[in-house]
Design a protein around this motif. Structure first.
Motif, short mmCIF file in Angstrom:
data_model
loop_
_atom_site.label_atom_id
_atom_site.label_comp_id
_atom_site.label_asym_id
_atom_site.label_seq_id
_atom_site.Cartn_x
_atom_site.Cartn_y
_atom_site.Cartn_z
N UNK A 34 15.60 8.68 -24.01
CA UNK A 34 15.95 9.44 -22.82
C UNK A 34 14.69 9.84 -22.05
N UNK A 35 13.64 10.23 -22.77
CA UNK A 35 12.37 10.60 -22.13
C UNK A 35 11.80 9.41 -21.35
N UNK A 36 11.83 8.23 -21.99
CA UNK A 36 11.32 7.03 -21.31
C UNK A 36 12.18 6.68 -20.10
N UNK A 37 13.50 6.85 -20.23
CA UNK A 37 14.42 6.55 -19.12
C UNK A 37 14.17 7.48 -17.94
N UNK A 38 13.90 8.75 -18.23
CA UNK A 38 13.68 9.73 -17.16
C UNK A 38 12.43 9.39 -16.36
N UNK A 39 11.34 9.01 -17.05
CA UNK A 39 10.11 8.64 -16.35
C UNK A 39 10.32 7.38 -15.51
N UNK A 40 11.06 6.41 -16.09
CA UNK A 40 11.34 5.18 -15.34
C UNK A 40 12.22 5.48 -14.13
N UNK A 41 13.19 6.36 -14.30
CA UNK A 41 14.08 6.73 -13.20
C UNK A 41 13.30 7.41 -12.08
N UNK A 42 12.38 8.29 -12.46
CA UNK A 42 11.56 8.97 -11.46
C UNK A 42 10.70 7.96 -10.69
N UNK A 43 10.18 6.97 -11.39
CA UNK A 43 9.38 5.92 -10.74
C UNK A 43 10.23 5.12 -9.74
N UNK A 44 11.46 4.83 -10.13
CA UNK A 44 12.38 4.11 -9.25
C UNK A 44 12.70 4.95 -8.02
N UNK A 72 9.89 4.63 -5.71
CA UNK A 72 9.92 3.32 -5.04
C UNK A 72 10.93 3.30 -3.90
N UNK A 73 12.15 3.79 -4.18
CA UNK A 73 13.20 3.78 -3.16
C UNK A 73 12.83 4.69 -1.99
N UNK A 74 12.24 5.85 -2.32
CA UNK A 74 11.87 6.81 -1.27
C UNK A 74 10.80 6.24 -0.33
N UNK A 75 9.86 5.49 -0.88
CA UNK A 75 8.78 4.95 -0.05
C UNK A 75 9.07 3.62 0.59
N UNK A 76 10.23 3.02 0.26
CA UNK A 76 10.52 1.68 0.75
C UNK A 76 10.69 1.64 2.26
N UNK A 118 4.07 10.03 -11.61
CA UNK A 118 3.42 11.29 -12.01
C UNK A 118 4.42 12.45 -11.99
N UNK A 119 5.33 12.42 -11.01
CA UNK A 119 6.37 13.44 -10.97
C UNK A 119 7.26 13.38 -12.20
N UNK A 120 7.53 12.16 -12.68
CA UNK A 120 8.34 12.00 -13.89
C UNK A 120 7.65 12.57 -15.11
N UNK A 121 6.35 12.29 -15.24
CA UNK A 121 5.59 12.83 -16.39
C UNK A 121 5.54 14.36 -16.35
N UNK A 122 5.28 14.90 -15.17
CA UNK A 122 5.22 16.35 -15.03
C UNK A 122 6.60 16.97 -15.30
N UNK A 140 0.82 -1.20 0.00
CA UNK A 140 0.00 0.00 0.00
C UNK A 140 0.86 1.26 0.00
N UNK A 141 1.86 1.29 0.89
CA UNK A 141 2.73 2.47 0.98
C UNK A 141 3.66 2.58 -0.22
N UNK A 142 4.22 1.46 -0.66
CA UNK A 142 5.13 1.49 -1.81
C UNK A 142 4.39 1.93 -3.07
N UNK A 143 3.17 1.41 -3.27
CA UNK A 143 2.39 1.80 -4.45
C UNK A 143 2.10 3.29 -4.44
N UNK A 144 1.81 3.81 -3.27
CA UNK A 144 1.54 5.24 -3.15
C UNK A 144 2.74 6.07 -3.57
N UNK A 145 3.92 5.69 -3.11
CA UNK A 145 5.13 6.45 -3.46
C UNK A 145 5.51 6.25 -4.93
N UNK A 146 5.28 5.04 -5.48
CA UNK A 146 5.58 4.78 -6.90
C UNK A 146 4.68 5.63 -7.80
N UNK A 147 3.38 5.73 -7.43
CA UNK A 147 2.45 6.54 -8.21
C UNK A 147 2.90 8.01 -8.22
#
Length: 400
Positions: A365-375, A378-382, A324-328, A313-320
């Protein structure tokens, strides 16, 4: 816990804590936006520079000049030996002589590069007007911007279509039978068809088949066109074995790409600093969320929720939030680059410069940036997720 329930519990912060969630996502977005903006600047400058100095023909060409051994001469026999090499498509020689160019009552000294149409094409010249002849049969010449001014044309483009006479200062056999320097006038007039963007040197490109009265068995340099980039080194080594010096534009491109890779890494580091600050803010948000929902977690565990359910629950929240931060951030970086580029081009137009695009964001690079932001999310909410999963239900229920 069902996926639908997990999705509802993980996204309800958009309803209960709207402003805090928005600011957290915006913080991540600004960090990602800084990375996208700076790295896109590096990629854009690289692409702009490379596109200005290269063409397919130029990248497949080798420049052959005199080597260290003075006895070796780049003559017709050597050119035939180079043409016989496997993978060589064409050899275009060039010899430079002092010349005089006359238009009406104006005479100008210049350097005459006597060569073929192929040599000019392989040289990847930048024209400010006109064209380069596609064949060797036309009585056409290309002159520099500096020479057009010396010949007193009102503007460079006004010289296009004008006829001039050309004379070479060349070695000839005199009446005494000895070689001597003399001014050899060419028999016909030649039409100016192109202007090279060079304001410092007065020169012309002259068709070699119309160079009469001069001996052309020794050349200043030659351009060798290879059929494929994979064969560049093979042909280069073969010519080096003959004793001549060889250079390739691809070497310059490789060095430029290495420099730009370093620049992109440096720019990315500045962006990562902003992202780290944003990640700290996100970690703080997730920690506060854990404290606010400690009693809720205790109730859920008392009702039978497993540790991994709480953690998911908490990890999913931080990943979302990270996604979204990556897209923005991607949107902020790309829109910022476009806006900055538009401003520069407006200034360049007003100052008489050329319009150029100095921002470029590759799709990967755009795809990598969004994936990196998602990671990062994940790490921040772990850690908060693991802490929530290991809470004692009784203590959590009593927590206030």
């Amino acid at each position: 816990m069902r996926i639908s329930d997990l999705a509802k519990l993980s996204t309800r912060m958009f309803k209960t804590r709207k402003m805090r969630t928005f600011l957290t996502i915006l913080g991540i977005g600004i960090g990602i936006g800084a990375i996208v903006f700076l790295v896109s600047l590096g990629y854009g400058l690289q692409r702009a520079l490379i596109s200005q100095i290269t063409s397919n023909d130029a990248l497949l060409s080798l420049d052959v000049v005199q080597g260290e051994k003075a006895a070796l001469v780049l003559n017709n026999e050597v050119l035939e030996n180079i043409r016989a090499l496997p993978s060589v498509q064409e050899v275009a020689p060039m010899v430079s002589l002092r010349a005089q160019v006359i238009h009406e009552d104006t005479t100008a000294d210049a350097i005459a590069n006597i060569t073929t149409a192929s040599f000019i094409k392989f040289s990847n010249l930048k024209l400010v007007g006109g064209r380069i002849s596609e064949s060797d049969g036309a009585k056409e010449i290309v002159i520099s911007k500096a020479l057009a001014r010396v010949l007193n044309f009102e503007s460079e483009t006004n010289s296009l279509g004008e006829a001039v006479s050309v004379s070479f200062l060349a070695t000839v056999v005199g009446e005494s039978g000895f070689e001597e320097l003399d001014l050899v006038e060419q028999e016909t007039l030649f039409v100016i068809t192109g202007i090279v963007d060079d304001e410092t040197s007065s020169f012309i490109f002259f068709p070699i088949q119309y160079a009469t009265g001069v001996m052309l068995d020794s050349y200043s340099q030659a351009k060798v066109r290879v059929n494929d980039t994979e064969n560049l080194d093979i042909v280069r080594n073969a010519i080096l074995d003959m004793g001549f010096a060889v250079a390739a534009l691809s070497d310059v491109i490789d060095q430029a790409n290495k420099i730009f890779r370093i620049l992109q890494i440096i720019l990315a580091i500045f962006g990562v600093v902003a992202l780290v600050v944003s990640a700290i803010g996100m970690f703080n948000t997730m920690t506060i969320a854990l404290m606010e929902r400690t009693q809720e977690v205790g109730i859920m565990k008392s009702l039978g929720a497993a540790r991994h359910d709480i953690m998911y629950m908490f990890v999913t929240e931080s990943v979302v939030m990270g996604f979204l931060g990556g897209l923005i951030g991607l949107s902020i970086g790309m829109l910022g680059g476009e806006g900055f580029n538009l401003l520069l081009n407006v200034l360049a137009k007003n100052l008489g410069g050329n319009v150029i695009d100095i921002f470029y964001t590759p799709l990967w690079f755009a795809a990598t940036v969004v994936a990196f932001s998602t990671v990062v999310g994940f790490v921040t909410g772990l850690w908060p997720a693991r802490r929530a999963a290991h809470l004692n239900p009784l203590e959590a229920v009593k927590y206030k």
